[in-house]
Design a protein around this motif. Sequence first.
Motif, short mmCIF file in Angstrom:
data_model
loop_
_atom_site.label_atom_id
_atom_site.label_comp_id
_atom_site.label_asym_id
_atom_site.label_seq_id
_atom_site.Cartn_x
_atom_site.Cartn_y
_atom_site.Cartn_z
N LEU A 65 47.27 28.65 54.78
CA LEU A 65 46.78 28.29 55.91
C LEU A 65 45.59 27.49 55.11
O LEU A 65 44.89 26.76 55.84
N GLY A 66 45.22 27.35 53.84
CA GLY A 66 44.23 26.63 53.16
C GLY A 66 43.27 27.36 52.48
O GLY A 66 42.55 26.94 51.87
N SER A 67 43.16 28.92 52.55
CA SER A 67 42.38 29.40 51.46
C SER A 67 42.72 29.29 50.16
O SER A 67 43.64 29.22 49.74
N ALA A 68 41.62 29.47 49.33
CA ALA A 68 41.86 29.14 47.80
C ALA A 68 42.47 30.55 47.08
O ALA A 68 41.96 31.64 47.61
N PRO A 69 43.26 30.42 46.33
CA PRO A 69 43.80 31.52 45.74
C PRO A 69 43.02 32.39 44.90
O PRO A 69 43.01 33.61 44.84
N ALA A 70 41.62 31.83 44.32
CA ALA A 70 40.78 32.53 43.85
C ALA A 70 40.20 33.62 44.61
O ALA A 70 39.41 34.44 44.35
N ASN A 71 40.20 33.36 46.00
CA ASN A 71 39.68 33.95 46.94
C ASN A 71 40.41 35.45 47.36
O ASN A 71 39.82 36.41 48.32
N TRP A 72 41.56 35.65 46.64
CA TRP A 72 42.31 36.67 46.78
C TRP A 72 42.70 37.42 45.60
O TRP A 72 44.13 37.76 45.37
N THR A 91 36.59 36.71 37.71
CA THR A 91 37.48 36.56 36.82
C THR A 91 38.80 36.90 36.64
O THR A 91 39.79 36.74 35.66
N SER A 92 39.54 37.20 38.00
CA SER A 92 40.92 37.30 38.30
C SER A 92 41.91 36.31 37.73
O SER A 92 41.35 35.13 37.93
N PRO A 93 42.79 36.64 37.12
CA PRO A 93 43.75 35.51 36.93
C PRO A 93 44.20 34.64 38.14
O PRO A 93 44.79 33.68 37.83
N CYS A 94 44.22 35.19 39.12
CA CYS A 94 44.63 34.42 40.32
C CYS A 94 43.84 33.11 40.55
O CYS A 94 44.12 32.32 40.97
N ARG A 95 42.83 33.03 39.78
CA ARG A 95 41.91 31.74 39.97
C ARG A 95 42.66 30.63 39.46
O ARG A 95 42.47 29.41 39.64
N ASN A 96 43.63 30.82 38.43
CA ASN A 96 44.38 29.80 37.58
C ASN A 96 45.63 29.42 38.18
O ASN A 96 46.39 28.70 37.80
N GLN A 97 46.01 30.24 39.48
CA GLN A 97 47.20 29.85 40.18
C GLN A 97 47.13 28.74 41.15
O GLN A 97 46.19 28.72 41.80
N SER A 98 48.27 28.00 41.10
CA SER A 98 48.45 26.92 42.18
C SER A 98 48.66 27.69 43.50
O SER A 98 48.87 28.79 43.55
#
Length: 291
Positions: A253-260, A170-177
């Motif tokens: 390189l293509g990984s989703a922001p939600a993964n970080w 549920t990290s806020p980074c999930r909503n970042q472009s």
Amino acid sequence: MSNNISIENLVDSTRNSTGIDLRLRDFFPGLNIPIESAPSISAGCNILLLSIYSLTTGNPSWSLFRIAVAPVIFYFIWDFGFGPYVTPANQVAVGMAVVAMYGLMRLLETTFDEFMDDTPSRWVYKGKELPLPTTFFQRLLFSIDLQTSLRGTSWFADTHWNWAPQALLTSPCRNQSRSQFIRNAIFWYAIQYLAIDILDTINKSRTWDTTHPYPITSLSILEQLVFSLSVCSYTILAITYMFSVISAIAVALGSAPANWPPMFDAPFSATSLADFWGRRWHWIFRRVFSR
């Protein structure tokens, strides 16, 4: 900040040194890992990957294979972390030891996984737990992703492991472009770089007796407070500033922001020890410590 290291420093900071050096030698200590240790960590990680791959078969008979190769993996990982390698700074030696201890705990988890878990690690994709992969390529990706996942996140979009803490999901980074995430990571890296430089200046403001077993607690109370806060703050920054670089590169390189998601969740705003350790501190060792 100079990266030049004298022969005396190299000699003084070998694994046999008993002193404690609080000074920062390099902003990227991981780049100073002795090249001589590369074969050991490479062999250990690759054989561990084979051991993890055997879990994807779902066949209990492969447990004999994992038990058989465990001593070999142990030897290589232990040699990397505690072998007689000369390091340019104590922080490099400590980092190698931490990596080795984590690797050994992952080895124990992998070797005895089926004996401890009724439900071993599984991918969760868009909220649905997936069965074990069946093709060679899928199994290989599964194994690499599991081996490199420290907190339960995945390299793949909309995917995490079934043991990932809920707070990460549920990290806020999930909503970042993607572009916003990269800009934020670069900005915070610059801030952390300056903070580390300031802390290092504080640590270098006095001459340390590196042969003393208690270089901080032997000081006056005021100095203990200053240098303890400095060292503790650097401990956090040592994790977060490298994470900022790695996450920015991965997302670019293509990984989703939600993964970080961030490594820390405002740890100094914790309301209890349980809140501090269970939610706000990093979860790097949570999986292997709780097994």
